[in-house]
Structures are given as C-alpha cells and as structure tokens.
Design a protein around this motif. Structure first.
Motif, PDB file in Angstrom:
ATOM      1  N   ALA A 337      21.488 121.773  25.958  1.00 52.46           N
ATOM      2  CA  ALA A 337      22.649 122.050  25.768  1.00 52.46           C
ATOM      3  C   ALA A 337      23.266 121.497  24.186  1.00 52.46           C
ATOM      4  O   ALA A 337      24.114 121.365  23.752  1.00 52.46           O
ATOM      5  CB  ALA A 337      23.095 120.382  26.645  1.00 52.46           C
ATOM      6  N   PHE A 338      21.999 120.167  23.538  1.00 51.95           N
ATOM      7  CA  PHE A 338      22.644 119.866  22.033  1.00 51.95           C
ATOM      8  C   PHE A 338      22.344 120.767  20.851  1.00 51.95           C
ATOM      9  O   PHE A 338      23.702 120.759  20.655  1.00 51.95           O
ATOM     10  CB  PHE A 338      21.552 119.363  21.770  1.00 51.95           C
ATOM     11  N   GLY A 339      21.382 121.725  21.123  1.00 50.41           N
ATOM     12  CA  GLY A 339      21.469 122.515  20.421  1.00 50.41           C
ATOM     13  C   GLY A 339      22.615 123.804  20.901  1.00 50.41           C
ATOM     14  O   GLY A 339      23.141 123.934  19.533  1.00 50.41           O
ATOM     15  N   LYS A 340      23.793 123.988  22.029  1.00 54.16           N
ATOM     16  CA  LYS A 340      24.260 124.502  21.603  1.00 54.16           C
ATOM     17  C   LYS A 340      25.675 123.990  21.540  1.00 54.16           C
ATOM     18  O   LYS A 340      26.913 124.466  21.225  1.00 54.16           O
ATOM     19  CB  LYS A 340      24.672 124.590  23.011  1.00 54.16           C
ATOM     20  N   ARG A 341      25.869 122.912  20.717  1.00 58.42           N
ATOM     21  CA  ARG A 341      27.126 122.035  20.141  1.00 58.42           C
ATOM     22  C   ARG A 341      26.672 122.869  19.185  1.00 58.42           C
ATOM     23  O   ARG A 341      27.900 122.945  18.672  1.00 58.42           O
ATOM     24  CB  ARG A 341      26.670 120.266  20.038  1.00 58.42           C
ATOM     25  N   PHE A 342      25.523 123.291  18.185  1.00 57.61           N
ATOM     26  CA  PHE A 342      25.953 124.156  16.628  1.00 57.61           C
ATOM     27  C   PHE A 342      25.252 125.203  17.153  1.00 57.61           C
ATOM     28  O   PHE A 342      25.574 125.918  17.468  1.00 57.61           O
ATOM     29  CB  PHE A 342      25.229 122.819  16.240  1.00 57.61           C
ATOM     30  N   THR A 343      26.752 125.583  16.090  1.00 57.94           N
ATOM     31  CA  THR A 343      26.597 127.030  15.075  1.00 57.94           C
ATOM     32  C   THR A 343      25.465 126.955  14.160  1.00 57.94           C
ATOM     33  O   THR A 343      25.467 125.796  12.895  1.00 57.94           O
ATOM     34  CB  THR A 343      27.752 127.615  14.299  1.00 57.94           C
ATOM     35  N   ARG A 344      24.290 127.668  14.008  1.00 56.10           N
ATOM     36  CA  ARG A 344      23.147 127.346  13.606  1.00 56.10           C
ATOM     37  C   ARG A 344      22.924 128.773  12.295  1.00 56.10           C
ATOM     38  O   ARG A 344      23.531 129.265  12.284  1.00 56.10           O
ATOM     39  CB  ARG A 344      21.915 127.634  14.711  1.00 56.10           C
ATOM     40  N   LEU A 345      21.682 127.964  11.234  1.00 55.72           N
ATOM     41  CA  LEU A 345      21.368 128.826  10.291  1.00 55.72           C
ATOM     42  C   LEU A 345      20.403 128.282  10.353  1.00 55.72           C
ATOM     43  O   LEU A 345      19.602 126.967   9.711  1.00 55.72           O
ATOM     44  CB  LEU A 345      22.094 127.665   9.018  1.00 55.72           C
ATOM     45  N   PRO A 346      19.020 129.430   9.601  1.00 53.51           N
ATOM     46  CA  PRO A 346      18.026 129.194   9.367  1.00 53.51           C
ATOM     47  C   PRO A 346      17.633 128.317   7.385  1.00 53.51           C
ATOM     48  O   PRO A 346      18.348 128.692   6.818  1.00 53.51           O
ATOM     49  CB  PRO A 346      17.288 130.588   9.521  1.00 53.51           C
ATOM     50  N   PHE A 347      16.053 127.686   7.743  1.00 56.17           N
ATOM     51  CA  PHE A 347      16.317 127.295   6.153  1.00 56.17           C
ATOM     52  C   PHE A 347      14.274 127.464   6.293  1.00 56.17           C
ATOM     53  O   PHE A 347      13.783 127.394   7.222  1.00 56.17           O
ATOM     54  CB  PHE A 347      16.561 126.280   6.314  1.00 56.17           C
ATOM     55  N   ARG A 348      14.345 127.532   5.101  1.00 54.99           N
ATOM     56  CA  ARG A 348      12.560 127.459   4.824  1.00 54.99           C
ATOM     57  C   ARG A 348      11.930 125.977   5.602  1.00 54.99           C
ATOM     58  O   ARG A 348      12.281 124.831   5.231  1.00 54.99           O
ATOM     59  CB  ARG A 348      12.260 127.983   3.287  1.00 54.99           C
ATOM     60  N   ASN A 349      10.641 126.792   6.589  1.00 52.37           N
ATOM     61  CA  ASN A 349       9.975 125.123   6.481  1.00 52.37           C
ATOM     62  C   ASN A 349       8.894 125.381   7.550  1.00 52.37           C
ATOM     63  O   ASN A 349       8.635 126.718   7.483  1.00 52.37           O
ATOM     64  CB  ASN A 349      11.141 124.159   7.883  1.00 52.37           C
ATOM     65  N   GLY A 350       8.229 124.731   7.564  1.00 47.74           N
ATOM     66  CA  GLY A 350       7.055 125.309   7.757  1.00 47.74           C
ATOM     67  C   GLY A 350       6.092 125.028   9.227  1.00 47.74           C
ATOM     68  O   GLY A 350       5.765 125.057   9.706  1.00 47.74           O
ATOM     69  N   GLY A 351       7.928 124.518  10.057  1.00 49.48           N
ATOM     70  CA  GLY A 351       7.098 124.997  11.174  1.00 49.48           C
ATOM     71  C   GLY A 351       6.292 123.965  12.157  1.00 49.48           C
ATOM     72  O   GLY A 351       5.881 124.321  13.792  1.00 49.48           O
ATOM     73  N   LYS A 352       6.231 122.066  11.720  1.00 47.94           N
ATOM     74  CA  LYS A 352       5.768 121.496  12.417  1.00 47.94           C
ATOM     75  C   LYS A 352       6.581 120.284  12.188  1.00 47.94           C
ATOM     76  O   LYS A 352       5.562 119.062  12.608  1.00 47.94           O
ATOM     77  CB  LYS A 352       4.266 121.391  12.164  1.00 47.94           C
ATOM     78  N   ASP A 353       7.585 120.742  11.741  1.00 48.66           N
ATOM     79  CA  ASP A 353       7.816 119.100  12.143  1.00 48.66           C
ATOM     80  C   ASP A 353       8.305 118.666  13.205  1.00 48.66           C
ATOM     81  O   ASP A 353       8.028 116.866  13.026  1.00 48.66           O
ATOM     82  CB  ASP A 353      10.258 119.335  11.816  1.00 48.66           C
ATOM     83  N   VAL A 354       8.093 118.694  14.318  1.00 47.80           N
ATOM     84  CA  VAL A 354       8.687 118.122  16.350  1.00 47.80           C
ATOM     85  C   VAL A 354       7.133 117.576  15.869  1.00 47.80           C
ATOM     86  O   VAL A 354       6.896 116.191  16.937  1.00 47.80           O
ATOM     87  CB  VAL A 354       7.784 119.435  16.971  1.00 47.80           C
ATOM     88  N   PHE A 355       6.666 117.855  15.148  1.00 49.24           N
ATOM     89  CA  PHE A 355       5.043 116.755  15.347  1.00 49.24           C
ATOM     90  C   PHE A 355       5.125 115.316  15.062  1.00 49.24           C
ATOM     91  O   PHE A 355       3.888 113.916  15.075  1.00 49.24           O
ATOM     92  CB  PHE A 355       3.920 116.991  14.680  1.00 49.24           C
ATOM     93  N   SER A 356       6.094 115.213  13.880  1.00 51.12           N
ATOM     94  CA  SER A 356       6.737 113.855  13.326  1.00 51.12           C
ATOM     95  C   SER A 356       7.129 113.239  14.325  1.00 51.12           C
ATOM     96  O   SER A 356       7.163 111.750  14.690  1.00 51.12           O
ATOM     97  CB  SER A 356       7.153 113.803  12.017  1.00 51.12           C
ATOM     98  N   PHE A 357       7.422 113.931  15.705  1.00 48.06           N
ATOM     99  CA  PHE A 357       8.235 113.221  16.519  1.00 48.06           C
ATOM    100  C   PHE A 357       7.920 113.652  18.174  1.00 48.06           C
ATOM    101  O   PHE A 357       8.085 112.103  18.652  1.00 48.06           O
ATOM    102  CB  PHE A 357      10.189 113.420  16.414  1.00 48.06           C
TER     103      PHE A 357
END
Length: 398
Positions: A337-357
């Motif tokens: 539901a949180f994600g659907k609040r936003f219009t999204r835009l991709p950006f370059r990332n390492g795909g592992k940000d989730v591990f810090s959280f």
C-alpha cells in the motif's frame, strides 16, 4: 606535514580544495587541542545525549587524536571547514572524512569529535527556522541515535561514512522529524521528469538522459550490466509536446518513445526543482492512518519552515518502493500500500539495500538468513533464486 601526506596516511579518498586553502592560511593552527579535552567532549555528549553508554570508550579513542599528527591536523582542518561553510548542507557533504583504519582507532571517533564542535550551532539553526527550544533539542537527538547505529554496524565505537553524511544534513537544520520520519527540502536531481495528466491528475515518470538495460532498469543496476539490447532514453520537449520514454507501473522504462501532448500533460517535477524528500526509519509504522498523519504534519511543517521555497512534490527513494512486493506479499500489506502512493522511477542501485533494514548484520550466506516473518521468507527466497530486490524512487504531488 603536507596535506598530501595526511590524505595518504589517513586513507582519505578526496581532499576538498577549500581544505588546502585553509591549510595554507597563516591563521590555521594544526596543533590546536582545545576542542579535544575530556571535559569539553563529556559536556557536549551529555548536553545532546550523544555517546550514551559508549561515552568512556568514545572519549578515550577521541583523546588519541592528539597523539597522531595527521589525525590532529585533519581534525582542525575539518572543524575550520565546517565553521567556514556555516551550515551549508551541500558544502558540508563535500567534506570527506576517514572511517578509521588499522590500529589507530582514534579515527573511529575523529568524525564525531569534529561534529561535537558544531552541535551548538546546529541547534541554533533549528531555532532560527522558527522551532521551539524543545523541538530543536528533539531534532538534536539524531546525533546520538546515529552514533549508536553506526557503532552497532561497525561493531566498535565510532561513526562511519553513511552516518557522517546523514548528520551533515542535521548540521544545516535540513531535516524535519515527525514521529520518527524525516522530511528534507532539497533540489531534485534524478534522471527523470514527472508529468501530470490535466484530466485525471495521474503522474507519469519519463526518463531523461539515461542508458537503459533491456529489462527496463537503468544499465549498471545489479544483474543489469549486459549492454546487449540496451538503449539511451532521452527526452525532447517542443512547444507542444514531450517526446520520450515513460516508466510503466512496474517501474520499468518502456522500449518505445511516446508523444505526450502539452495540452494533456503538464510538468510537475524536473531536475533543479525543489521537492520534499521523505526518509523512512527502520521499523517504521507504515499503516495507512499513520502515514496520512505523518505526511500531513510533515508537509505542513516543512512548508512553514522553508516558506521561501516553492514545492509541489514529495520524493522518496527506498527498497520499500519496489513494485516487486506486489507479487511477493499479500495485497493488504502495508508495504504494498505504501508503494502504491507513489509514481515510481528506476535508478541504478546494487539491489541489496534491504539488508541494512530487515536482516541482522554479519550474515554472509543467503541460506543463513532468518525466516521469522513473511517478509523475511519472501526476501530469502528471492535472493536464493539469484534475484535482487531493487530500490526505486517515487513521487507524489502535494
């Protein structure tokens, strides 16, 4: 000692040219230890609740700075630099400090020792925005919280690069806290323009000047390094049209250009515009009712404190905005539901940000990841299969 020697000894990647100017000034005192006394550091630590239970260890480390010529010189350079930029956030972020090295654990505390010299000024900047003394002191709690998080992450007492940058924004009174969430007024600078349909009010992201992988993600994103099938997405604007590559609801760039008529679409956010940047704390309450309250209060406050800035959009960059969750978690989940609040835009990332959280630090193998929650189970399955959870930026209009 030359500044190039300091850079090499402390393993600093970049020396801001302003530091060289300060170093060459006849007024610069490289041996000043007046801000490196135990009494001074305890006073600042306790006034702003910074070091907590790590106070003795932290101060013991910081006092060692006086015995290292390179560390002491850089401490005074960094202090003089922050004095000079006087709360300018962008310039404060231009100061690169060491994260610590080898046996000289004084460098673990060097960044925090420098920040101690700026805490009183940071509090006064918050008050100058129109905050009460109590609200200003509440915002200063970020220094202690960040210090503890960094020490836990480093597994030793100190402050690392990620939190140094974060706290530089607080030095300039650039972050407004509401129920643990943070709002920041800043210039938008991503590779995308956001358009609004004049009839429906729907937002659409259009990529601006970026190389796109065949998957629709930005080339160079984790798992998207192969250039075969990639293409350059540019955006052309005429008197009557926008011509470019839009982003679909899955957060992926389309492969075909589209023509968007200005009579139907208007620009609401483009590089250089001010936007309200929204930051999410670990373990945040993402329920619909709480977010409605947080956004309402936060946007009202930041508009009041920065009334000289014209702003139309909120922007957020996070793994929580990944459209992948819509296929991983149940429809009623707060994350979806949180994600659907936003219009999204991709950006370059390492795909592992989730591990810090989500996961405990120090786990080296995907098979060792815990499976205590549906989120942990879904993420573990994703990575065990060789995939990534990508972070995205998202925007909504206010």
């Amino acid at each position: 000692m030359k500044i190039s020697e300091i850079k090499e000894k402390l393993k600093i990647g970049y020396i801001n040219p302003v530091l060289e100017e300060i170093f060459a000034s006849p007024d610069f005192d490289a041996k000043d230890v007046s801000f490196l006394s135990e009494e001074y550091m305890r006073e600042k630590s306790r006034k702003y609740s910074v070091l907590g239970e790590r106070e003795d260890d932290g101060i013991k480390k910081a006092l060692k700075i006086k015995d290292d010529e390179a560390a002491l010189t850089f401490f005074n350079l960094a202090k003089a630099y922050l004095d000079k930029v006087d709360g300018d956030i962008e310039k404060s972020l231009g100061l690169c400090m060491p994260d610590g090295y080898g046996e000289n654990d004084s460098l673990d505390m060097l960044p925090m020792a420098v920040l101690f010299t700026q805490l009183d000024k940071a509090k006064e900047r918050y008050i100058a925005l129109g905050m009460s003394e109590n609200d200003a002191m509440m915002h200063m709690e970020a220094f202690g919280k960040s210090f503890e998080k960094a020490s836990t992450l480093m597994q030793r007492t100190g402050l690392n690069r990620m939190y140094i940058n974060w706290l530089c924004i607080y030095l300039g009174a650039g972050l407004i806290t509401v129920s643990g969430f943070n709002f920041e007024m800043k210039k938008y600078n991503l590779s995308g323009v956001f358009l609004k349909n004049k009839t429906t009010g729907k937002l659409l992201a259009v990529i601006k000047d970026a190389k796109i992988h065949s998957s629709g993600l930005i080339l160079g994103t984790a798992g998207c390094e192969n250039e075969e099938g990639s293409y350059f997405a540019d955006l052309t604007e005429t008197d009557t049209e926008y011509i470019g590559y839009p982003v679909n609801e899955k957060g992926l760039c389309e492969k075909e250009k589209q023509v968007l008529k200005k009579m139907e679409w208007e620009k609401v956010l483009s590089p250089g515009d001010y936007a309200v940047s929204f930051h999410i704390p670990k373990g945040a309450d993402l329920s619909h009712s709480n977010l409605d309250k947080v956004f309402s209060e936060g946007i009202e406050k930041i508009k009041s404190y920065y009334s000289d800035k014209s702003v139309r959009c909120v922007i957020c960059g996070s793994w929580l905005l990944s459209p992948q969750f819509e296929g991983m978690l149940k429809e009623g989940s707060n994350i979806v539901a949180f994600g659907k609040r936003f219009t999204r835009l991709p950006f370059r990332n390492g795909g592992k940000d989730v591990f810090s959280f989500v996961f405990p630090p120090g786990i080296e193998k995907y098979e060792d990841l815990p499976e205590n929650t549906s989120l942990e189970r879904a993420l573990k399955k994703l990575y065990m299969e060789g995939n990534f959870l990508y972070s995205f930026y998202g925007v909504f209009e206010i």
